[in-house]
Design a protein around this motif. Structure first.
Motif, PDB file in Angstrom:
ATOM      1  N   VAL A  25       0.782  -1.097   0.036  1.00  0.00           N
ATOM      2  CA  VAL A  25      -0.115   0.051   0.109  1.00  0.00           C
ATOM      3  C   VAL A  25       0.795   1.145   0.181  1.00  0.00           C
ATOM      4  N   PHE A  26       0.957   1.948  -1.097  1.00  0.00           N
ATOM      5  CA  PHE A  26       1.614   3.139  -1.328  1.00  0.00           C
ATOM      6  C   PHE A  26       0.841   4.362  -0.606  1.00  0.00           C
ATOM      7  N   ASP A  50      -0.213   7.112  -1.799  1.00  0.00           N
ATOM      8  CA  ASP A  50      -1.413   7.825  -2.650  1.00  0.00           C
ATOM      9  C   ASP A  50      -2.514   6.854  -2.895  1.00  0.00           C
ATOM     10  N   ALA A  51      -2.572   5.586  -2.155  1.00  0.00           N
ATOM     11  CA  ALA A  51      -3.390   4.625  -2.534  1.00  0.00           C
ATOM     12  C   ALA A  51      -4.828   5.283  -1.947  1.00  0.00           C
ATOM     13  N   ASN A  52      -6.098   4.734  -2.500  1.00  0.00           N
ATOM     14  CA  ASN A  52      -7.247   4.575  -1.636  1.00  0.00           C
ATOM     15  C   ASN A  52      -7.110   3.672  -0.508  1.00  0.00           C
ATOM     16  N   ILE A  53      -7.165   4.157   0.530  1.00  0.00           N
ATOM     17  CA  ILE A  53      -6.857   3.313   1.877  1.00  0.00           C
ATOM     18  C   ILE A  53      -7.854   2.514   2.402  1.00  0.00           C
ATOM     19  N   ASP A  54      -9.170   3.041   2.085  1.00  0.00           N
ATOM     20  CA  ASP A  54     -10.480   2.180   2.459  1.00  0.00           C
ATOM     21  C   ASP A  54     -10.288   1.207   1.429  1.00  0.00           C
ATOM     22  N   ASN A  55     -10.164   1.345   0.073  1.00  0.00           N
ATOM     23  CA  ASN A  55      -9.967   0.016  -0.678  1.00  0.00           C
ATOM     24  C   ASN A  55      -9.056  -0.762  -0.323  1.00  0.00           C
ATOM     25  N   ALA A  56      -7.767  -0.218  -0.044  1.00  0.00           N
ATOM     26  CA  ALA A  56      -6.505  -0.857   0.201  1.00  0.00           C
ATOM     27  C   ALA A  56      -6.641  -1.755   1.409  1.00  0.00           C
ATOM     28  N   ALA A  57      -7.517  -1.340   2.441  1.00  0.00           N
ATOM     29  CA  ALA A  57      -7.692  -2.145   3.728  1.00  0.00           C
ATOM     30  C   ALA A  57      -8.644  -3.151   3.472  1.00  0.00           C
ATOM     31  N   PHE A  93       2.440  -4.736   3.557  1.00  0.00           N
ATOM     32  CA  PHE A  93       3.429  -3.601   3.502  1.00  0.00           C
ATOM     33  C   PHE A  93       2.676  -2.212   3.576  1.00  0.00           C
ATOM     34  N   LEU A  94       2.847  -1.506   4.470  1.00  0.00           N
ATOM     35  CA  LEU A  94       2.162  -0.149   4.413  1.00  0.00           C
ATOM     36  C   LEU A  94       3.376   0.988   4.537  1.00  0.00           C
ATOM     37  N   ILE A 154       1.043   6.607   5.711  1.00  0.00           N
ATOM     38  CA  ILE A 154      -0.019   6.082   6.167  1.00  0.00           C
ATOM     39  C   ILE A 154      -0.293   4.883   6.714  1.00  0.00           C
ATOM     40  N   TYR A 155       0.745   4.495   7.509  1.00  0.00           N
ATOM     41  CA  TYR A 155       1.101   3.294   8.278  1.00  0.00           C
ATOM     42  C   TYR A 155      -0.378   3.101   9.139  1.00  0.00           C
ATOM     43  N   ASP A 156      -0.409   4.044  10.244  1.00  0.00           N
ATOM     44  CA  ASP A 156      -1.257   4.012  11.372  1.00  0.00           C
ATOM     45  C   ASP A 156      -2.666   4.125  10.994  1.00  0.00           C
TER      46      ASP A 156
END
Length: 493
Positions: free
Chosen positions: A261-262, A264-271, A293-294, A298-300
């Protein structure tokens, strides 16, 4: 109530095992037997291979056109579509997967038969621009003969289909040895093979254990190809066995797949993609995204989203519509997961969720969705395949670092990349060592797309047009078009 007994399917007949013995198959949700399966022997394997060999050489199957074979394969797909719900129930009973997942998978399974049926009369060779004026040369593709298919317990019918459909349309015959843990759904499928009208001996199933059934089958002198899906240790035995018959071999093994997960990712979709990748099917998938890998920026935020959603996952009866994680398929697998969690805790990883069987379920082989945080990527639980609902979460700083981390295992099956920058998506998908890369999605399948990896993840490909070439062999034909006398016979032409 007397439990159902499943015989073997050999040469178009339902046969008792030569030993007369049967063994129990367990429902993972209750840890209790629900049926009995024939315990095959070397004698049973030989009967099945001989039947397949005779069907390949002398039966109606041998004289069919490719188009006719394609029609039979399509008919089998139609019958599966009609019986999809029933087959899904057998799979859920036998391996504990969610009934709604199996219904989805089984309703899509006919598409694989339709795809390969459509390829049946498109298997062709080519003319060769030979550099000799008096010669015409061309190639054809011909079936290999008897195929041995060894299939695992996590998705029995899907992983059998990846072997069965291309093998049949290419004109081969097949002997299938399903996992002793999950044989019932495949034997139910054989009823549809009968109904579809396949000639006797074309499709055979011998049930039982790796020794003697698997070892006899994979080393049998009449077997021309072995297609195996399973674990690395079993694969090593099969590789040694094929030294006896020089059978061609494909291995679809395990993985330790990264989900990256980079920032600039959509973090909702990534999760959601991470959760699907590791907790879907209770983590019992070769492509399970067991390493997340976060990016540090945006790790936390992503980790909190993961924890929030995982805390709500309902673990329980796979036949309940609101269940999200069912049991592990075997008691041995449950003990394996427990052992790895213990290794993780003693090795310094931070257990932030799960790590034990649910307290509210008093029977069955259940385990909670589990998340570890890591600073040491060389630990055993980040390097070895667990094949259960255990996620390792690891921070990274930049593209170069995460590529090195993603590639730092002996597996190379699948990877997920979550990113908005399309140039980065292409760079990373090229750099990551994996046979399958999903960008902004995970666990997508299609009959059109090949599946396979390298390293400890095996070799060869299943699915897609490439599979046809794996189940055929090339023959070259030379035709002398000259009417002139043959010159010096001691000189190659």
């Amino acid at each position: 109530m007397e439990l159902k007994k499943y015989k073997m399917f050999i040469n178009g007949e339902w046969m008792e095992p030569s030993s007369g013995e049967y063994f129990p198959s367990y429902n993972p949700a209750t840890a209790e037997p629900w049926c009995y399966v024939a315990k095959g022997s070397s004698e049973d394997v030989d009967r099945a291979v001989q039947a397949a060999h005779q069907a390949f050489l002398h039966s109606e199957w041998a004289s069919m056109t490719y188009t006719e074979r394609g029609r039979l394969v399509r008919k089998l797909g139609d019958l599966i579509a009609e019986k999809a719900d029933e087959l899904a129930q057998f799979e859920s009973l036998d391996n504990g997967k969610l009934i709604r997942e199996m219904r989805g998978q089984l309703s899509y399974l006919p598409e694989f038969f339709y795809y390969f049926a459509g390829l049946a009369d498109k298997i062709h060779g080519q003319t060769l621009p030979i550099d000799k004026k008096d010669m015409f040369a061309f190639t054809t593709r011909e079936p290999l003969g008897v195929i041995a298919a060894i299939t695992p317990w996590n998705s029995p019918l899907y992983l059998t289909t990846l072997k069965l459909a291309p093998a049949l349309v290419a004109g081969n015959t097949i002997v299938i040895k399903p996992s002793e843990v999950t044989s019932a759904s495949l034997l139910e499928l054989m009823k549809l093979v009968e109904e579809a009208g396949f000639p006797r001996g074309v499709v055979n199933v011998v049930t039982g254990f790796g020794d003697p059934v698997g070892s006899t089958l994979t080393s049998h002198p009449l077997v021309r190809r072995v297609a195996f899906t399973g674990g690395a240790e079993s694969a090593r035995h099969i590789v040694r066995n094929t030294a006896e018959n020089f059978a061609q071999l494909s291995l679809e093994l395990g993985g330790k797949s990264p989900n990256i997960v980079f920032e600039d990712a959509n973090i909702d979709n990534a999760a959601m993609g991470i959760i699907a990748g590791i907790f879907g099917a209770s983590g019992q998938s070769c492509v399970a995204g067991s390493r997340a890998f976060l990016h540090v920026d945006i790790y936390d935020k992503v980790l909190q989203k993961l924890v929030d959603r995982v805390e709500k996952i309902k673990v329980g009866d796979p036949f309940q519509s609101d269940t999200e994680m069912g049991p592990l398929a075997t008691e041995a697998q449950l003990e394996r997961v427990k052992q790895y969690v213990s290794i993780g805790c003693s090795g310094g990883a931070n257990l932030i969720h799960g790590g034990k069987p649910p307290e509210n379920l008093d029977k069955g082989w259940y385990f909670e969705p589990t998340i570890f945080e890591h600073t040491d990527h060389k630990s055993r639980i980040t390097q070895e395949e667990i094949f259960g609902p255990v996620l390792s979460v690891i921070p990274f700083k930049d593209e170069k670092e995460v590529i090195e981390l993603a590639n730092s295992t002996d597996y190379a099956l699948a990877a997920g990349i979550w990113v908005s920058d399309i140039a980065k998506a292409h760079r990373v998908s090229k750099a990551v060592r994996a046979g399958i890369v999903w960008v902004n999605t995970y666990r997508s399948i299609s009959p059109i797309a090949p599946i396979g990896g390298s390293g400890l993840s095996g070799y060869g490909r299943e699915g897609g047009y490439e599979a046809i070439h794996d189940y055929t062999q090339s023959k070259v034909v030379w035709v002398n078009t000259s009417t002139e006398p043959i010159p010096d016979p001691f000189i190659m032409r």
